[in-house]
Design an enzyme around this catalytic site. Sequence first.
Site, short mmCIF file in Angstrom:
data_model
loop_
_atom_site.label_atom_id
_atom_site.label_comp_id
_atom_site.label_asym_id
_atom_site.label_seq_id
_atom_site.Cartn_x
_atom_site.Cartn_y
_atom_site.Cartn_z
N SER A 106 0.81 -1.20 0.00
CA SER A 106 0.00 0.00 0.00
C SER A 106 0.86 1.27 0.00
O SER A 106 1.56 1.54 -0.96
CB SER A 106 -0.95 -0.01 1.20
OG SER A 106 -1.83 1.07 1.16
N ASP A 147 -7.13 1.10 -2.71
CA ASP A 147 -8.34 0.78 -1.93
C ASP A 147 -8.79 1.98 -1.12
O ASP A 147 -9.78 1.91 -0.38
CB ASP A 147 -8.13 -0.45 -1.03
CG ASP A 147 -6.99 -0.29 -0.04
OD1 ASP A 147 -6.26 0.72 -0.11
OD2 ASP A 147 -6.81 -1.19 0.80
N ASP A 184 -3.97 5.77 -3.09
CA ASP A 184 -2.76 5.19 -2.52
C ASP A 184 -2.27 4.05 -3.43
O ASP A 184 -2.82 3.84 -4.51
CB ASP A 184 -2.98 4.72 -1.07
CG ASP A 184 -4.01 3.60 -0.95
OD1 ASP A 184 -4.60 3.21 -1.98
OD2 ASP A 184 -4.22 3.11 0.17
N ASP A 234 -2.31 0.72 -3.66
CA ASP A 234 -3.17 -0.37 -4.15
C ASP A 234 -4.60 0.12 -4.34
O ASP A 234 -5.52 -0.68 -4.49
CB ASP A 234 -3.13 -1.57 -3.21
CG ASP A 234 -3.60 -1.25 -1.79
OD1 ASP A 234 -3.52 -0.07 -1.39
OD2 ASP A 234 -4.04 -2.18 -1.08
#
Length: 495
Positions: free
Chosen positions: A135, A286, A282, A284
Amino acid sequence: FKQKTAYEMLRSLVGSEMCIRDRLSRKLNKLSAIKENKNSLTCFKSYDVRGELAVNFDASIAYKIGRALAQHLSAKVIVVGRDARQSSPELEKALISGIIDSGANVLNIGLSGTEEMYWAVTEFKACAGIEVTASHNPINYNGLKFVKSGSQPLHSVQDFQVIKKLAEASNWKFRGSGGSVKDVSLLARGAYVQKVLSFINFGAFKSHKIIVNSGNGAAGPTFDAIADVLKNNKVPIEFIRMHHDPDHTFPNGIPNPLLSKNHAPMRRMVLHHGADFGIAFDGDFDRCFFFDEKGTFVSGEYIVGLLASAFLDKEPHAKIVHDPRVIWNIEDIVKAKGGFCVPSQTGHAFIKQTMRKHQAVYGGELSAHHYFRNFSYCDSGMIPWLLILEILSKSGTSLGALVKSRHNKFPSSGEINFTIKDPDKVIDLVKDHYSAARNNYCNLDGLSLEFEDWRLNLRKSNTEPLVRLNIECRKRKSLVDKKIREVSALINSTH
């Protein structure tokens, strides 16, 4: 004299031998501890895996974890994806090897966001899913995020800790021949894009100009797939992309839009292009972060309030889950729309569990995680900006104007971090200091104290010697500033 000298020499030799034995014993104990620590997988955190490369996380560990998860779940099919980090392909390869050595099959979705893995597990009715990602962590880190069947989070004790112990012991059971690997990246992305767009009526979209900052993470290609559908349907949206292409060197810094140092570039882009608002992801993707038409960063609780309002317009009396850090704005909106608030401990595993228990239509966190019942109760960074775009198109109002009216009613501090040696001592100190004046007390997640016209939440970090402070008030912004100074002085007095 000779007898005395011989005695002293003998005593010296015995003492030396004892010293040598003692030193050898300490050395052996140290080596034993090192061996034990080597077998202990310290990369396991509260509900995911995160570690420093070549320190406590590498390809061999990824192999063990993949094999352990497949064995524990007796999995037949597992979805695997990865983010844009340089180490992710190697870790993904090792992870897949561990899974297929257990006898399970792998559906590989390649470069993707965590939420694409979530949806692929539901779409393909897989037994589990794993995303290789760190992340927003530093460039020398990587990790793994997991779900099991139905895109449910792993149970912390019955699943996660069992997998950890199994990976540490490497006590493998063989289930016949190895599994296979199938590339389903195109199929999975198509199904994901279709699902994400089902949340909105893009026929209602009006002309907008939007800055999109992918932070050189995994978001760019997935965003383009969504934007292509909008373009093909002649939706009048202009996207201006920045830091868009995945780049494992992260030339513009690790994609973490929460950091204030990353706000200035977005502000400049919004103002330069006269955009209606900006969005940033960010690593990834999510999480999705918003900037209004003046390039001002929008705090998470106001986005949660807007999204809760949109869902309650479509489904009156629905339940909305939120974390306990900043709540008054959210509670006010949900109550006015006839909905019901359900507080939950912070963290995706807790939010998802609470949402499933109450069948909540939507859940939101201050940290920009947004969860959706019709997305298998999972979090998504793409659904929120589509919903905000729909809200702005229908209202004919700017994001800044919508947020300003809520901020004036319920101003807040934003999250303030303090580096503290003993966080528990600080939390007890603040609790005792305000014990006589408070109207309400809650320890659902850290310490929440409520007074007539202001409220605070103080919680400690799970991974660092930090306490995180949030303050909110009714109407008076000056009171927020006053209480920040007051509580900060109390916290800093423990140094």
